[in-house]
Design an enzyme around this catalytic site. Structure first.
Site, PDB file in Angstrom:
ATOM      1  N   ASN A  50      32.862  43.899  36.674  1.00 29.79           N
ATOM      2  CA  ASN A  50      32.806  45.232  37.268  1.00 29.79           C
ATOM      3  C   ASN A  50      31.996  46.150  36.363  1.00 29.79           C
ATOM      4  O   ASN A  50      31.941  45.945  35.159  1.00 29.79           O
ATOM      5  CB  ASN A  50      34.231  45.809  37.409  1.00 29.79           C
ATOM      6  CG  ASN A  50      34.991  45.192  38.567  1.00 29.79           C
ATOM      7  OD1 ASN A  50      34.491  45.124  39.668  1.00 29.79           O
ATOM      8  ND2 ASN A  50      36.207  44.735  38.300  1.00 29.79           N
TER       9      ASN A  50
ATOM     10  N   TYR B  17      39.593  53.395  43.052  1.00 34.48           N
ATOM     11  CA  TYR B  17      39.520  52.495  41.903  1.00 34.48           C
ATOM     12  C   TYR B  17      38.113  51.919  41.833  1.00 34.48           C
ATOM     13  O   TYR B  17      37.150  52.606  42.149  1.00 34.48           O
ATOM     14  CB  TYR B  17      40.628  51.425  41.979  1.00 34.48           C
ATOM     15  CG  TYR B  17      40.916  50.886  40.606  1.00 34.48           C
ATOM     16  CD1 TYR B  17      41.384  51.741  39.596  1.00 34.48           C
ATOM     17  CD2 TYR B  17      40.696  49.554  40.278  1.00 34.48           C
ATOM     18  CE1 TYR B  17      41.613  51.279  38.318  1.00 34.48           C
ATOM     19  CE2 TYR B  17      40.934  49.083  38.994  1.00 34.48           C
ATOM     20  CZ  TYR B  17      41.384  49.947  38.025  1.00 34.48           C
ATOM     21  OH  TYR B  17      41.606  49.488  36.757  1.00 34.48           O
TER      22      TYR B  17
ATOM     23  N   ASP C  97      44.325  43.206  32.147  1.00 34.70           N
ATOM     24  CA  ASP C  97      42.979  42.654  31.967  1.00 34.70           C
ATOM     25  C   ASP C  97      43.042  41.174  31.597  1.00 34.70           C
ATOM     26  O   ASP C  97      42.175  40.394  31.989  1.00 34.70           O
ATOM     27  CB  ASP C  97      42.232  43.426  30.875  1.00 34.70           C
ATOM     28  CG  ASP C  97      42.167  44.908  31.162  1.00 34.70           C
ATOM     29  OD1 ASP C  97      41.614  45.277  32.206  1.00 34.70           O
ATOM     30  OD2 ASP C  97      42.697  45.696  30.359  1.00 34.70           O
TER      31      ASP C  97
ATOM     32  N   LYS D  44      45.119  52.887  38.580  1.00 36.02           N
ATOM     33  CA  LYS D  44      45.985  51.708  38.630  1.00 36.02           C
ATOM     34  C   LYS D  44      47.344  52.057  39.228  1.00 36.02           C
ATOM     35  O   LYS D  44      47.886  51.319  40.058  1.00 36.02           O
ATOM     36  CB  LYS D  44      46.170  51.139  37.216  1.00 36.02           C
ATOM     37  CG  LYS D  44      45.144  50.064  36.857  1.00 36.02           C
ATOM     38  CD  LYS D  44      45.555  48.712  37.406  1.00 36.02           C
ATOM     39  CE  LYS D  44      44.408  47.730  37.497  1.00 36.02           C
ATOM     40  NZ  LYS D  44      43.882  47.261  36.233  1.00 36.02           N
TER      41      LYS D  44
END
Length: 564
Positions: A417, A102, A268, A173
């Protein structure tokens, strides 16, 4: 190991087709009798290996890879060949490999998706096929899907529009749902909605594998997403649907539209908010303070930042503040400066978080003047600084030193990120605060040396939250994901913090402990679902048994041959 894992599994497949099924393939671990029963003799080397031996070989091969992208490709190839081995390898090396499967490595994998594509995984649903979505979902061989992660790839991490390359995010995910939350890979399905792309690099790339068309938007986009949602409800009516990496203009409206229609959430917005609030609660517990006593400045007022802010406000209200009091403690800074009520370009969810210009008279500046970050820090005197801007270096030395001047031990959370877009590094933050700040980041960082102290850095990773939410929803058979369930997850995470339980260490638990953390979060989420009437009432004993029964371990089961 659960009783189910001890029982043999009856399998109708045999020969090469069995070896080509990642969920069932054991490779060299098929026993002598299984090789006879399933027509595998001669298709595998003679020696029969344990999963421990297979894992050792796989790890030695992993260490031959030269780059993180090579390591990602290698792990994905194992996943597409033998899922049990893949997750056993992750279980034994989770802290090392989580940044590979990830963030941050998955970002590059998304950018290079069409170039590194090997084989199919998940469903690609393109706009031209919108009238055939039911048929596409029926083509999925998994009939008992319990979790779907879907993206339209418009806002992949901090990298923007990646077209179908965004499929790397749902795959990653769901790998974490299994590795961290014990959700069987047999119950998971990644989906990308291919509505075109506005990325010229992809449109002009001869190797791009998606629909070569500018993005569909407006009513056409909304109708397409609704066709997908309704088809999902028909195919898997009890599924948990996670929205992932939708653009700001669509993320919140889609969540608001569907949150009361099916069991869904947006990681998110809500997952990021829950782990951030859990981090804040842990820091407050460690300092002997209340969250309602904090003043919080956000840099980045998109859907993620505003989602965190709203959950912080909800947590403050639980501690006794009224809504107006809580909102006065939240300061949102975006590219225009501090959000204020005299701005005309704010979205609905931003307007709710705008400060009243009339309350800022002592700050200086006239109506309509921008109030930059440093000025906000100087006047608001926050105790918490959170970055979700995707802009490297926004937390400058001057900003951090000003923050520290007013707060002896601030909590600083640069959450953007990938690593290349972080607002400031932990080393910088600790250098500029004389080692006094509490730090939690969005990307992984190594421990920082400050004087004679080696300080571990907490990664404020959504993987602390969403796997436990998924496990709790499945175990309790919850019908919705509510704000109360998210708050329960945040509190459970805070109670697992080393600085709370031991008085030292990082703000969040070690990633090596994440499976046990997920179980605790699952219990809290499930109990809250029951309390709100979103799940059937059971005793604590029955609930704990359900969580254990749904917690999958990467172990091989004995196979018995059966016919279709």
């Amino acid at each position: 190991m659960t009783e189910t894992a001890k029982r043999p599994l009856y399998v109708p497949h045999a020969g090469p087709s069995l070896l080509e099924m990642p969920l069932l393939n054991k490779g060299s671990a098929f026993s002598t009798q299984e090789r006879i029963d399933f027509n595998l003799q001669g298709l595998l080397p003679h020696n029969i290996e344990t999963i421990e031996e297979q894992t050792e070989r796989a790890y030695s091969q992993y260490n031959l890879c030269n780059t993180d992208l090579d390591r990602h490709i290698f792990l994905r190839s194992i996943q597409d060949n033998n899922e049990t081995l893949f997750f056993r390898l992750l279980e034994e090396h989770l802290e090392e490999m989580l940044p590979i499967i990830y963030t941050p490595t998955v970002g590059q994998a998304c950018q290079e998706f069409s170039k590194i594509y090997r084989t199919h995984r998940g469903l690609f649903i393109s706009y031209p096929d919108r009238e055939r979505i039911d048929d596409i979902l029926r083509s999925a061989t998994k009939n008992n899907v319990k979790i779907v992660v879907v993206t339209d790839s418009e806002r992949i991490l901090g990298l923007g529009d990646q077209g179908i390359g965004g499929m790397g995010i749902p795959i990653g995910k769901l790998s974490l749902y299994t590795a961290c939350g014990g959700i069987s890979p047999a119950y998971t399905l990644p989906v990308v909605l291919d509505v075109g792309t506005n990325n010229p690099d992809l449109l002009n790339d001869p190797m791009y594998m998606g629909w070569r068309h500018e993005r569909v938007s407006g009513a056409q986009y909304e109708e397409f997403v609704d066709l997908f949602i309704q088809a999902i409800k028909r195919r898997w009516p009890n599924v948990l649907l996670q929205f992932e990496d939708f653009a700001q203009t669509n993320a919140m409206p889609l969540l608001e539209r569907y949150k009361d229609e099916l069991c869904c959430f947006n990681d998110d917005i809500q997952g990021t908010a829950a782990v951030a609030v859990g981090t804040l609660l842990a820091a407050c517990k460690a300092k002997g303070e209340k969250l309602s006593e904090q003043t919080v400045t956000f840099v980045g007022a998109g859907s993620a930042g505003c989602g965190i802010a709203e959950q912080v406000i909800a947590a403050m209200r639980l501690e006794g503040l009224d809504e107006a009091q809580a909102r006065r403690r939240i300061f949102m800074v975006d590219r225009w400066g501090l959000l204020t009520d005299d701005m005309s370009n704010l979205l609905d969810f931003q307007q709710r978080l705008a400060q009243k210009r009339a309350d800022l008279g002592a700050w200086g500046g006239q109506q309509g003047d921008d109030l930059a970050l440093l000025e906000v820090i100087r006047n608001a005197r926050p105790t918490v600084l959170i970055g979700v801007s995707g802009q490297r270096g926004l937390f400058s030395e001057e900003v951090i030193r000003e923050l520290h001047r007013h707060c002896p031990q601030p909590l600083v959370m640069p959450l953007s990120n990938p690593t290349s877009r972080v607002e400031a590094t932990p080393q910088e933050i600790l250098n500029w605060t004389d080692g006094q700040a509490l730090v939690a980041t969005g990307s992984p960082f190594q421990p920082v040396q400050v004087g004679d102290r080696r300080m571990p850095i907490a990664q404020c990773n959504n993987a602390y939250i969403f796997p436990g939410i998924g496990l709790g929803v499945i175990a309790a058979r919850a019908t919705r994901v509510t704000d109360g369930m998210l708050m329960a997850a945040a509190n459970a995470l805070a109670n697992c913090s080393p600085i709370v339980t031991r008085g030292e260490g990082a703000v969040l638990p070690a990633l090596g402990d994440i499976r046990e953390v997920s179980k605790r979060i699952a219990v809290a989420v499930a109990k809250q679902a029951q309390a709100e009437g979103k799940a059937l009432q059971t005793s604590d004993e029955v609930l704990n048994e359900a969580i254990e029964a749904n917690f999958w371990f990467p172990r091989y089961r004995a196979y018995r041959r059966t016919s279709f």
